[in-house]
Design a protein around this motif. Structure first.
Motif, PDB file in Angstrom:
ATOM      1  N   ARG A 116     -44.252  18.248  35.017  1.00 28.81           N
ATOM      2  CA  ARG A 116     -44.182  18.152  36.741  1.00 28.81           C
ATOM      3  C   ARG A 116     -44.226  19.390  37.243  1.00 28.81           C
ATOM      4  O   ARG A 116     -44.568  19.934  38.226  1.00 28.81           O
ATOM      5  CB  ARG A 116     -43.019  17.779  36.855  1.00 28.81           C
ATOM      6  N   PHE A 117     -43.572  20.091  36.183  1.00 25.27           N
ATOM      7  CA  PHE A 117     -43.459  22.270  36.602  1.00 25.27           C
ATOM      8  C   PHE A 117     -44.639  22.921  36.433  1.00 25.27           C
ATOM      9  O   PHE A 117     -44.253  24.095  36.620  1.00 25.27           O
ATOM     10  CB  PHE A 117     -41.775  22.534  36.294  1.00 25.27           C
ATOM     11  N   CYS A 118     -45.468  22.467  35.784  1.00 23.95           N
ATOM     12  CA  CYS A 118     -46.896  23.628  35.202  1.00 23.95           C
ATOM     13  C   CYS A 118     -47.956  23.198  36.337  1.00 23.95           C
ATOM     14  O   CYS A 118     -48.547  21.806  36.105  1.00 23.95           O
ATOM     15  CB  CYS A 118     -46.974  22.870  34.271  1.00 23.95           C
ATOM     16  N   SER A 119     -48.548  24.203  37.346  1.00 29.06           N
ATOM     17  CA  SER A 119     -49.922  23.818  37.467  1.00 29.06           C
ATOM     18  C   SER A 119     -51.425  23.666  36.424  1.00 29.06           C
ATOM     19  O   SER A 119     -51.759  22.770  37.284  1.00 29.06           O
ATOM     20  CB  SER A 119     -49.840  25.185  38.441  1.00 29.06           C
ATOM     21  N   VAL A 196     -47.148  29.694  18.365  1.00 30.40           N
ATOM     22  CA  VAL A 196     -47.962  28.732  19.020  1.00 30.40           C
ATOM     23  C   VAL A 196     -46.793  27.821  19.482  1.00 30.40           C
ATOM     24  O   VAL A 196     -45.884  27.492  19.147  1.00 30.40           O
ATOM     25  CB  VAL A 196     -48.254  27.322  17.686  1.00 30.40           C
ATOM     26  N   SER A 197     -47.013  27.502  21.147  1.00 34.78           N
ATOM     27  CA  SER A 197     -45.754  27.236  21.866  1.00 34.78           C
ATOM     28  C   SER A 197     -46.270  25.808  22.070  1.00 34.78           C
ATOM     29  O   SER A 197     -47.809  25.315  22.554  1.00 34.78           O
ATOM     30  CB  SER A 197     -45.583  27.863  23.237  1.00 34.78           C
ATOM     31  N   THR A 198     -45.444  25.138  21.798  1.00 32.68           N
ATOM     32  CA  THR A 198     -46.167  23.433  22.562  1.00 32.68           C
ATOM     33  C   THR A 198     -44.985  22.372  23.503  1.00 32.68           C
ATOM     34  O   THR A 198     -44.005  22.787  22.760  1.00 32.68           O
ATOM     35  CB  THR A 198     -45.849  22.891  20.702  1.00 32.68           C
ATOM     36  N   SER A 199     -45.252  21.535  23.679  1.00 29.53           N
ATOM     37  CA  SER A 199     -44.240  20.473  24.815  1.00 29.53           C
ATOM     38  C   SER A 199     -44.174  19.438  23.326  1.00 29.53           C
ATOM     39  O   SER A 199     -43.093  18.858  23.540  1.00 29.53           O
ATOM     40  CB  SER A 199     -44.713  19.993  25.765  1.00 29.53           C
ATOM     41  N   GLY A 200     -44.264  19.790  22.191  1.00 31.73           N
ATOM     42  CA  GLY A 200     -43.662  18.582  21.219  1.00 31.73           C
ATOM     43  C   GLY A 200     -44.585  17.640  20.916  1.00 31.73           C
ATOM     44  O   GLY A 200     -44.095  16.440  20.631  1.00 31.73           O
ATOM     45  N   VAL A 218     -41.024  25.739  21.425  1.00 29.36           N
ATOM     46  CA  VAL A 218     -41.019  24.330  21.554  1.00 29.36           C
ATOM     47  C   VAL A 218     -40.716  23.813  22.937  1.00 29.36           C
ATOM     48  O   VAL A 218     -39.346  25.508  23.437  1.00 29.36           O
ATOM     49  CB  VAL A 218     -39.869  23.412  20.959  1.00 29.36           C
ATOM     50  N   SER A 219     -41.292  24.126  24.300  1.00 31.27           N
ATOM     51  CA  SER A 219     -40.914  23.237  25.195  1.00 31.27           C
ATOM     52  C   SER A 219     -39.711  22.247  25.613  1.00 31.27           C
ATOM     53  O   SER A 219     -40.410  21.587  25.902  1.00 31.27           O
ATOM     54  CB  SER A 219     -42.006  23.794  25.976  1.00 31.27           C
ATOM     55  N   LEU A 220     -38.347  22.370  25.940  1.00 30.03           N
ATOM     56  CA  LEU A 220     -37.788  21.549  25.574  1.00 30.03           C
ATOM     57  C   LEU A 220     -36.786  21.182  26.946  1.00 30.03           C
ATOM     58  O   LEU A 220     -37.753  20.072  27.602  1.00 30.03           O
ATOM     59  CB  LEU A 220     -36.137  22.474  24.977  1.00 30.03           C
ATOM     60  N   PRO A 301     -42.819  28.767  40.937  1.00 31.85           N
ATOM     61  CA  PRO A 301     -43.252  27.808  41.453  1.00 31.85           C
ATOM     62  C   PRO A 301     -44.363  28.164  42.627  1.00 31.85           C
ATOM     63  O   PRO A 301     -44.801  28.919  42.479  1.00 31.85           O
ATOM     64  CB  PRO A 301     -41.876  28.068  43.137  1.00 31.85           C
ATOM     65  N   PHE A 302     -45.260  26.967  42.970  1.00 31.53           N
ATOM     66  CA  PHE A 302     -46.105  26.847  43.594  1.00 31.53           C
ATOM     67  C   PHE A 302     -46.420  25.118  44.249  1.00 31.53           C
ATOM     68  O   PHE A 302     -45.564  24.371  43.337  1.00 31.53           O
ATOM     69  CB  PHE A 302     -47.601  25.973  42.231  1.00 31.53           C
ATOM     70  N   PRO A 303     -46.687  24.763  45.576  1.00 38.14           N
ATOM     71  CA  PRO A 303     -46.243  24.682  46.662  1.00 38.14           C
ATOM     72  C   PRO A 303     -46.740  23.008  45.706  1.00 38.14           C
ATOM     73  O   PRO A 303     -45.636  22.277  45.972  1.00 38.14           O
ATOM     74  CB  PRO A 303     -48.147  24.290  47.851  1.00 38.14           C
TER      75      PRO A 303
HETATM   76  N1  SAH Z   1     -48.251  23.989  26.866  1.00 37.13           N
HETATM   77  C1  SAH Z   1     -47.335  24.341  25.788  1.00 37.13           C
HETATM   78  C2  SAH Z   1     -48.213  25.740  25.916  1.00 37.13           C
HETATM   79  C3  SAH Z   1     -49.066  26.471  27.414  1.00 37.13           C
HETATM   80  S1  SAH Z   1     -47.648  26.747  28.454  1.00 37.13           S
HETATM   81  C4  SAH Z   1     -46.193  24.392  26.583  1.00 37.13           C
HETATM   82  O1  SAH Z   1     -46.096  23.756  27.065  1.00 37.13           O
HETATM   83  O2  SAH Z   1     -45.752  25.148  26.382  1.00 37.13           O
HETATM   84  C5  SAH Z   1     -46.710  27.787  27.843  1.00 37.13           C
HETATM   85  C6  SAH Z   1     -45.244  27.948  28.265  1.00 37.13           C
HETATM   86  O3  SAH Z   1     -44.901  28.127  29.985  1.00 37.13           O
HETATM   87  C7  SAH Z   1     -44.423  26.409  28.724  1.00 37.13           C
HETATM   88  O4  SAH Z   1     -42.443  26.474  28.520  1.00 37.13           O
HETATM   89  C8  SAH Z   1     -44.108  25.947  29.743  1.00 37.13           C
HETATM   90  O5  SAH Z   1     -42.524  25.194  29.584  1.00 37.13           O
HETATM   91  C9  SAH Z   1     -43.856  26.607  30.498  1.00 37.13           C
HETATM   92  N2  SAH Z   1     -44.808  26.966  31.837  1.00 37.13           N
HETATM   93  C10 SAH Z   1     -45.215  26.423  32.402  1.00 37.13           C
HETATM   94  N3  SAH Z   1     -45.099  26.023  34.166  1.00 37.13           N
HETATM   95  C11 SAH Z   1     -44.398  26.537  34.558  1.00 37.13           C
HETATM   96  C12 SAH Z   1     -43.434  27.310  35.545  1.00 37.13           C
HETATM   97  N4  SAH Z   1     -44.435  26.445  36.383  1.00 37.13           N
HETATM   98  N5  SAH Z   1     -42.545  28.436  35.611  1.00 37.13           N
HETATM   99  C13 SAH Z   1     -42.188  28.590  34.271  1.00 37.13           C
HETATM  100  N6  SAH Z   1     -42.998  28.284  33.310  1.00 37.13           N
HETATM  101  C14 SAH Z   1     -44.071  27.617  33.582  1.00 37.13           C
END
Ligand code: SAH
Ligand code: SF4
Length: 385
Positions: A116-119, A196-200, A218-220, A301-303
């Motif tokens: 939700r928080f990622c553009s 490597v960064s992963t959402s899991g 790991v993106s928790l 943030p993004f709108p």
């Molecule tokens: N898909 C992988 C790697 C790319 S995202 C992942 O999710 O881990 C890299 C990092 O940026 C992740 O931790 C992600 O949660 C974070 N991220 C994505 N959108 C963000 C935002 N708008 N503000 C701050 N961090 C964000």
């Protein structure tokens, strides 16, 4: 089209050379020219026999991606937007810091996870990048930076797979690309300096541990499944308990003795002191001692997200709660703000550009869906276009 040699790890290049009737050591020489010296032209490769150079010229090439734009921030951060064809673009960011240079690399055009928080997540999934497109980001950036900074030595010391996309959903390209980064004849990066960064993606965490263990982030983002289901939809498939078990299995192979958890700080959503206490309990249940670290990322943030960055006080209190419980916690500095190069802003920027390109293309009366003359439009992009 001829084979792009950026697509091969050393093993792959050895097979390619074998098909040309060339010995393995030739593949090593070629690999060093491409990745250590940044060559793109076979004529530069002075220690290769002329006959081999001619063979290579007719059957292969070293093709980087066209650069759509390059922005250099006041703090030294550099962001490139690469054209990967078919109307898609990906971004790569270089972040200089004291004693190291980190390159943030993309693995996919768009992303299917849809956080939700990622553009990038809001943009949707377009396609997986090839090995050449992943490696090509590093190949290009290293070449550019040595020239730009007049450095005879390697500039990039660390790679983080934290650009656009979920690397573990593009496993087939990820692993050969990592091998090129790690290879002593390639970029020679240490496993501890490639993350490597992963959402899991739980099963792929296990495979990475066996195939190519590098540092894992790991993106928790949440201390419980109810909240994480909402923020990271993949959690419905691989809930937190399974994810933490996979992290523990990974530790047996990992080059570092901890996993980094990334936690994006969202105002009023996941940033209270109660959430921090819940995280402490979660981490303690899952294992003894200092098996993980936390990296708190202030939300960029993004709108379209409808979300707000946590205030500085909330971030500090959260960090303090974790630290007081003995968990090593850092707060990520936002870099390259003036060029929108911060986490999660990458795709937003691509979308803005998409709108600009689309306007140009529409003014010229070109049909986007027929040619590759403009960046691809998706229904979401059309809204503000
Ligand atoms: N898909 C992988 C790697 C790319 S995202 C992942 O999710 O881990 C890299 C990092 O940026 C992740 O931790 C992600 O949660 C974070 N991220 C994505 N959108 C963000 C935002 N708008 N503000 C701050 N961090 C964000
Ligand atoms: Fe994909 Fe990572 Fe963005 Fe989630 S945070 S949508 S997994 S790129």
């Amino acid at each position: 089209m001829t084979a792009n040699l950026l697509d091969y790890d050393l093993e792959g290049l050895a097979v390619f050379c074998d098909r040309l009737g060339e010995k393995r050591f030739r593949a090593t020489q070629l690999f060093r020219w491409i990745h250590q010296k940044g060559a793109s032209n076979f004529d530069e490769m002075s220690d290769l026999a002329k006959s081999l150079r001619e063979k290579l010229k007719s059957g292969a090439s070293i093709r980087g991606m066209p650069v759509i734009s390059q922005h250099i921030s006041g703090d030294g951060t550099i962001k490139w937007l690469f054209d990967v064809g078919g109307g898609d673009a990906v971004e790569t960011v270089f972040i200089p810091e004291e004693g190291r240079g980190t390159l943030c690399v993309s693995s996919q055009a768009g992303c299917a996870v849809g956080c939700r928080f990622c553009s990038t997540g809001h943009q949707g999934f377009s396609r997986n990048l090839t090995v050449a497109e992943i490696v090509g980001q590093l190949w290009f950036a290293e070449r550019f930076l040595r020239d730009h900074l007049h450095s005879p030595d390697r500039v990039i010391s660390n790679v983080v797979m934290m650009g656009m996309g979920e690397p573990l959903q593009n496993y087939g390209s990820l692993v050969p690309a990592l091998r090129v980064m790690l290879d002593d004849h390639g970029y020679g990066l240490s496993r501890r300096r490639v993350t490597v960064s992963t959402s899991g993606v739980v099963p792929m965490i296990d495979r990475l541990g066996h195939d190519c263990p590098v540092a894992l982030a790991v993106s928790l983002h949440a201390p419980n499944d109810i909240l994480r289901n909402n923020l990271v939809p993949l959690n419905r498939k691989y809930p937190i308990a399974e994810l933490l078990e996979a992290c523990h299995r990974y530790l047996k192979f990992a080059p570092r003795d901890f996993i980094t958890f990334e936690y994006c700080m969202l105002d009023g959503v996941n940033d209270s002191v109660d959430h921090a206490h819940e995280l402490v309990r979660l981490v303690r249940q899952a294992g003894d001692g200092a098996w993980c670290k936390f990296n708190l990322i202030p939300f960029n943030p993004f709108p379209a997200s409808g979300l707000v960055r946590s205030n500085a006080g909330a971030v500090l209190n959260f960090a303090k709660t974790l630290s007081d419980a003995g968990i090593v916690t850092t707060v990520r500095k936002t870099r390259g703000d003036d060029i929108d190069a911060a986490c999660g802003q990458l795709a937003g920027d691509v979308q803005d550009r998409t709108a600009v390109y689309k306007r140009i293309v529409l003014q010229r009366g070109i049909d986007l869906h027929k040619g590759s003359s403009g960046l691809k439009t998706r229904s979401k992009d059309v809204v503000n276009g």
